[in-house]
Each structure stands twice: as structure tokens, then as C-alpha cells.
Design a protein around this motif. Structure first.
Motif, PDB file in Angstrom:
ATOM      1  N   SER A  25       0.827  -1.208   0.000  1.00 31.60           N
ATOM      2  CA  SER A  25       0.000   0.000   0.000  1.00 31.60           C
ATOM      3  C   SER A  25       0.864   1.262   0.000  1.00 31.60           C
ATOM      4  CB  SER A  25      -0.950   0.002   1.195  1.00 31.60           C
ATOM      5  OG  SER A  25      -0.219  -0.129   2.402  1.00 31.60           O
ATOM      6  N   VAL A  26       1.983   1.239   0.721  1.00 34.79           N
ATOM      7  CA  VAL A  26       2.890   2.392   0.750  1.00 34.79           C
ATOM      8  C   VAL A  26       3.572   2.547  -0.606  1.00 34.79           C
ATOM      9  CG1 VAL A  26       4.987   3.317   1.825  1.00 34.79           C
ATOM     10  CG2 VAL A  26       3.271   2.180   3.232  1.00 34.79           C
ATOM     11  N   LEU A  27       4.021   1.439  -1.164  1.00 32.94           N
ATOM     12  CA  LEU A  27       4.655   1.459  -2.481  1.00 32.94           C
ATOM     13  C   LEU A  27       3.670   1.948  -3.538  1.00 32.94           C
ATOM     14  CD1 LEU A  27       7.156   0.854  -4.153  1.00 32.94           C
ATOM     15  CD2 LEU A  27       6.373  -1.511  -4.348  1.00 32.94           C
ATOM     16  N   ALA A  28       2.432   1.474  -3.461  1.00 27.29           N
ATOM     17  CA  ALA A  28       1.403   1.889  -4.419  1.00 27.29           C
ATOM     18  C   ALA A  28       1.177   3.398  -4.356  1.00 27.29           C
ATOM     19  CB  ALA A  28       0.098   1.150  -4.139  1.00 27.29           C
ATOM     20  N   GLY A  29       1.106   3.952  -3.151  1.00 30.18           N
ATOM     21  CA  GLY A  29       0.920   5.395  -3.002  1.00 30.18           C
ATOM     22  C   GLY A  29       2.055   6.184  -3.631  1.00 30.18           C
ATOM     23  N   ALA A  30       3.286   5.700  -3.471  1.00 29.36           N
ATOM     24  CA  ALA A  30       4.446   6.390  -4.047  1.00 29.36           C
ATOM     25  C   ALA A  30       4.445   6.318  -5.572  1.00 29.36           C
ATOM     26  CB  ALA A  30       5.738   5.794  -3.501  1.00 29.36           C
ATOM     27  N   LEU A  31       3.833   5.263  -6.132  1.00 29.88           N
ATOM     28  CA  LEU A  31       3.824   5.085  -7.585  1.00 29.88           C
ATOM     29  C   LEU A  31       2.563   5.643  -8.248  1.00 29.88           C
ATOM     30  CD1 LEU A  31       5.119   1.403  -7.742  1.00 29.88           C
ATOM     31  CD2 LEU A  31       6.431   3.498  -8.037  1.00 29.88           C
ATOM     32  N   GLY A  32       1.614   6.095  -7.452  1.00 29.64           N
ATOM     33  CA  GLY A  32       0.354   6.582  -8.017  1.00 29.64           C
ATOM     34  C   GLY A  32      -0.545   5.444  -8.466  1.00 29.64           C
ATOM     35  N   LEU A  33      -0.427   4.284  -7.810  1.00 32.60           N
ATOM     36  CA  LEU A  33      -1.239   3.111  -8.125  1.00 32.60           C
ATOM     37  C   LEU A  33      -2.032   2.712  -6.890  1.00 32.60           C
ATOM     38  CD1 LEU A  33       1.551   0.956  -9.850  1.00 32.60           C
ATOM     39  CD2 LEU A  33      -0.225   2.271 -11.009  1.00 32.60           C
ATOM     40  N   THR A  34      -2.935   1.763  -7.069  1.00 35.01           N
ATOM     41  CA  THR A  34      -3.627   1.196  -5.912  1.00 35.01           C
ATOM     42  C   THR A  34      -2.843  -0.015  -5.432  1.00 35.01           C
ATOM     43  OG1 THR A  34      -4.980  -0.341  -7.204  1.00 35.01           O
ATOM     44  CG2 THR A  34      -5.866   1.886  -6.873  1.00 35.01           C
ATOM     45  N   SER A  47       1.405  -6.516 -16.061  1.00 37.46           N
ATOM     46  CA  SER A  47       2.825  -6.236 -16.308  1.00 37.46           C
ATOM     47  C   SER A  47       3.224  -4.875 -15.748  1.00 37.46           C
ATOM     48  CB  SER A  47       3.098  -6.249 -17.814  1.00 37.46           C
ATOM     49  OG  SER A  47       2.879  -7.517 -18.340  1.00 37.46           O
ATOM     50  N   TRP A  48       4.472  -4.811 -15.262  1.00 36.85           N
ATOM     51  CA  TRP A  48       5.046  -3.531 -14.892  1.00 36.85           C
ATOM     52  C   TRP A  48       5.310  -2.770 -16.190  1.00 36.85           C
ATOM     53  CZ3 TRP A  48       5.110  -1.780 -10.080  1.00 36.85           C
ATOM     54  CH2 TRP A  48       5.119  -2.680  -9.015  1.00 36.85           C
ATOM     55  N   THR A  49       5.020  -1.460 -16.196  1.00 31.87           N
ATOM     56  CA  THR A  49       5.263  -0.641 -17.388  1.00 31.87           C
ATOM     57  C   THR A  49       6.610   0.057 -17.253  1.00 31.87           C
ATOM     58  OG1 THR A  49       4.260   1.344 -16.437  1.00 31.87           O
ATOM     59  CG2 THR A  49       2.770  -0.205 -17.590  1.00 31.87           C
ATOM     60  N   LEU A  50       7.063   0.644 -18.357  1.00 32.52           N
ATOM     61  CA  LEU A  50       8.314   1.415 -18.293  1.00 32.52           C
ATOM     62  C   LEU A  50       8.157   2.619 -17.365  1.00 32.52           C
ATOM     63  CD1 LEU A  50       9.428   1.268 -22.030  1.00 32.52           C
ATOM     64  CD2 LEU A  50      10.402   0.036 -20.084  1.00 32.52           C
ATOM     65  N   THR A  51       6.983   3.216 -17.366  1.00 33.83           N
ATOM     66  CA  THR A  51       6.720   4.338 -16.445  1.00 33.83           C
ATOM     67  C   THR A  51       6.820   3.854 -15.003  1.00 33.83           C
ATOM     68  OG1 THR A  51       5.282   5.378 -18.073  1.00 33.83           O
ATOM     69  CG2 THR A  51       5.034   6.108 -15.791  1.00 33.83           C
ATOM     70  N   ASP A  52       6.281   2.664 -14.729  1.00 33.36           N
ATOM     71  CA  ASP A  52       6.389   2.086 -13.381  1.00 33.36           C
ATOM     72  C   ASP A  52       7.861   1.901 -13.003  1.00 33.36           C
ATOM     73  OD1 ASP A  52       3.597   1.873 -13.160  1.00 33.36           O
ATOM     74  OD2 ASP A  52       3.583  -0.203 -13.892  1.00 33.36           O
ATOM     75  N   CYS A  53       8.666   1.418 -13.942  1.00 40.12           N
ATOM     76  CA  CYS A  53      10.100   1.222 -13.677  1.00 40.12           C
ATOM     77  C   CYS A  53      10.778   2.544 -13.339  1.00 40.12           C
ATOM     78  CB  CYS A  53      10.793   0.579 -14.883  1.00 40.12           C
ATOM     79  SG  CYS A  53      10.299  -1.121 -15.164  1.00 40.12           S
ATOM     80  N   ASP A  54      10.451   3.603 -14.109  1.00 45.48           N
ATOM     81  CA  ASP A  54      11.005   4.933 -13.818  1.00 45.48           C
ATOM     82  C   ASP A  54      10.624   5.374 -12.415  1.00 45.48           C
ATOM     83  OD1 ASP A  54      12.210   5.192 -16.314  1.00 45.48           O
ATOM     84  OD2 ASP A  54      10.475   6.212 -17.201  1.00 45.48           O
ATOM     85  N   ARG A  55       9.348   5.190 -12.063  1.00 44.80           N
ATOM     86  CA  ARG A  55       8.860   5.627 -10.746  1.00 44.80           C
ATOM     87  C   ARG A  55       9.461   4.787  -9.617  1.00 44.80           C
ATOM     88  NH1 ARG A  55       2.520   6.533 -12.388  1.00 44.80           N
ATOM     89  NH2 ARG A  55       2.834   8.488 -13.527  1.00 44.80           N
ATOM     90  N   LEU A  56       9.566   3.468  -9.832  1.00 49.25           N
ATOM     91  CA  LEU A  56      10.180   2.601  -8.815  1.00 49.25           C
ATOM     92  C   LEU A  56      11.624   3.020  -8.546  1.00 49.25           C
ATOM     93  CD1 LEU A  56       8.902  -0.917  -9.969  1.00 49.25           C
ATOM     94  CD2 LEU A  56       8.497   0.091  -7.724  1.00 49.25           C
ATOM     95  N   ALA A  57      12.381   3.210  -9.629  1.00 52.34           N
ATOM     96  CA  ALA A  57      13.793   3.584  -9.486  1.00 52.34           C
ATOM     97  C   ALA A  57      13.922   4.925  -8.763  1.00 52.34           C
ATOM     98  CB  ALA A  57      14.459   3.640 -10.852  1.00 52.34           C
ATOM     99  N   ALA A  58      13.090   5.893  -9.147  1.00 53.86           N
ATOM    100  CA  ALA A  58      13.148   7.209  -8.491  1.00 53.86           C
ATOM    101  C   ALA A  58      12.757   7.087  -7.020  1.00 53.86           C
ATOM    102  CB  ALA A  58      12.227   8.184  -9.222  1.00 53.86           C
ATOM    103  N   HIS A  59      11.734   6.293  -6.747  1.00 53.01           N
ATOM    104  CA  HIS A  59      11.264   6.115  -5.365  1.00 53.01           C
ATOM    105  C   HIS A  59      12.363   5.537  -4.479  1.00 53.01           C
ATOM    106  CE1 HIS A  59       8.674   5.160  -1.991  1.00 53.01           C
ATOM    107  NE2 HIS A  59       8.991   3.877  -2.106  1.00 53.01           N
ATOM    108  N   SER A  63      19.112   4.117 -10.316  1.00 52.97           N
ATOM    109  CA  SER A  63      18.818   4.200 -11.742  1.00 52.97           C
ATOM    110  C   SER A  63      17.941   3.016 -12.159  1.00 52.97           C
ATOM    111  CB  SER A  63      20.115   4.193 -12.557  1.00 52.97           C
ATOM    112  OG  SER A  63      20.664   2.896 -12.580  1.00 52.97           O
ATOM    113  N   VAL A  64      17.257   3.157 -13.282  1.00 53.72           N
ATOM    114  CA  VAL A  64      16.427   2.075 -13.797  1.00 53.72           C
ATOM    115  C   VAL A  64      17.301   0.863 -14.130  1.00 53.72           C
ATOM    116  CG1 VAL A  64      14.863   1.383 -15.667  1.00 53.72           C
ATOM    117  CG2 VAL A  64      14.668   3.654 -14.666  1.00 53.72           C
ATOM    118  N   LEU A  65      18.494   1.093 -14.648  1.00 54.91           N
ATOM    119  CA  LEU A  65      19.390  -0.027 -14.966  1.00 54.91           C
ATOM    120  C   LEU A  65      19.779  -0.805 -13.710  1.00 54.91           C
ATOM    121  CD1 LEU A  65      21.693   1.567 -17.694  1.00 54.91           C
ATOM    122  CD2 LEU A  65      19.797  -0.038 -18.002  1.00 54.91           C
ATOM    123  N   ASP A  66      20.007  -0.093 -12.602  1.00 61.22           N
ATOM    124  CA  ASP A  66      20.310  -0.777 -11.347  1.00 61.22           C
ATOM    125  C   ASP A  66      19.110  -1.596 -10.879  1.00 61.22           C
ATOM    126  OD1 ASP A  66      22.915   0.172 -11.146  1.00 61.22           O
ATOM    127  OD2 ASP A  66      22.304   1.963 -10.027  1.00 61.22           O
TER     128      ASP A  66
END
Length: 189
Positions: A25-34, A47-59, A63-66
Motif C-alpha cells: 500500500s505504501v509502495l502503491a501510493g508512491a507510484l500513483g497506483l492502488t 505487467s510492470w510498465t516502463l513508467t512504473d520502472c522509472d517511478r520505482l527507481a526514483a522512489h 537508476s532504472v538499470l540498477d
């Protein structure tokens, strides 16, 4: 057998969320998801989207590569301020703790009886051992994280699934053991 990028991402997200103590629930809030959307992505239903990957990495401050390099690498790139410092201790102390002194009491008078058995000696604490490293250990960790994610963190269900997938069922006779367990090894006659 190599995991797909999506499987690697699911295992990495589970490993980082576990290490940081974040709930879905905390992760979802940070990503703008439920929370349900995160759960479906982690179970492989969505599926995780590329936008999700960008948001996860930033959160998580990497980096997205890491993030996509796998759980072992991603955990090393996790900033120190993202890792909780409190919580339960999971290591066994090196020294055997000394028992607390007991207050002195007057000796109790007991009637004579048969000799009693001596109290069992305290067992020494096991020595601390470093966690295994290397590709096999990484594969084991990723399988455990994958099963935990697939069973929504239910430890008993994940343990049962791991046990089921680890033991071959087709072992019937000695002649059938080799083709069942080692298909690449020729049978011995």
C-alpha cells in the motif's frame, strides 16, 4: 534457466520492499497506483510498465538499470537512508549471554529424597556464519522471493510451494532415477 526481465523485476521489487520494510500500500501510493494494482503486477497477472520502472527507481533512489539488474545488485544500490536501522535482530550473538544474578533466598528445607539429576548444561550459541554468496545463492534467494511474492507474503504457502518444486515425484526405480533427475546424463547399463 534464466528469468525473464519481468520476473527479475518482480523478484527485485519484492526483495527491496522486504529490505526497506515497505508494504504494497505504501509502495502503491508512491507510484500513483492502488495496492491491488501493485499486487497484480507482483503476481504476474499484470505487467510492470516502463513508467512504473522509472517511478520505482526514483522512489528507491537508484537508476532504472540498477533496478533491472536483479535483486542482489539493486539491494547494493539502495541508499542507506532507505534501509531501516531498528527492528528485529536476526543474527545470533557471538558470546553466550551470562544469566542475570538471582536474588539470594534462604535455603529451603527439603526432606531427604533420592538423588536428583543434575540440571542440563546450557548449549552454547552457534557461531555466526556469513550468508552464502554467488550465482547459486542468488538463484535460491530469487526463488524464495518469487514464491513469497506469488503467495502474497504467506510464509507457509511459499515454503510449501518451494518444497513441492524441489522434490522430483517421478522417482520409481533405480533404472528411472537417472533420466528423471539428470536428463542430460546418459543412462548407465
Amino acid at each position: 534457466m534464466q528469468m525473464s526481465t519481468e520476473e527479475t523485476l518482480r523478484v527485485t521489487v519484492a526483495a527491496i520492499a522486504h529490505r526497506t520494510g515497505e508494504q504494497q500500500s505504501v509502495l502503491a501510493g508512491a507510484l500513483g497506483l492502488t495496492q491491488g494494482q501493485v499486487s497484480r503486477r507482483q503476481r504476474g497477472i499484470a505487467s510492470w510498465t516502463l513508467t512504473d520502472c522509472d517511478r520505482l527507481a526514483a522512489h528507491w533512489g537508484m537508476s532504472v538499470l540498477d533496478l533491472l539488474a536483479g535483486p542482489t545488485h539493486a539491494l547494493t544500490k539502495l541508499p542507506a537512508d532507505r534501509i531501516p536501522t531498528g527492528g528485529q535482530q536476526t543474527l545470533v550473538p557471538l558470546d553466550i549471554p551470562t544469566p542475570a544474578p538471582t536474588p539470594e533466598r534462604a535455603p529451603a528445607v527439603t526432606p531427604p529424597s533420592a538423588p536428583s539429576e543434575p540440571a542440563p548444561a546450557a548449549r552454547p550459541a552457534p557461531k555466526r556464519v556469513a550468508a552464502p554468496t554467488g550465482p547459486l545463492a542468488d538463484r535460491v534467494r530469487s526463488r524464495v522471493a518469487e514464491k513469497l511474492a506469488a503467495h502474497s507474503g504467506d510464509l507457509a504457502a511459499a515454503r510449501a510451494a518451494l518444497i513441492k518444486s524441489a522434490v522430483p515425484v517421478c522417482v520409481l526405480t533405480d533404472a528411472e532415477v537417472a533420466p528423471c533427475l539428470w536428463p542430460a546424463v546418459p543412462q548407465m547399463h
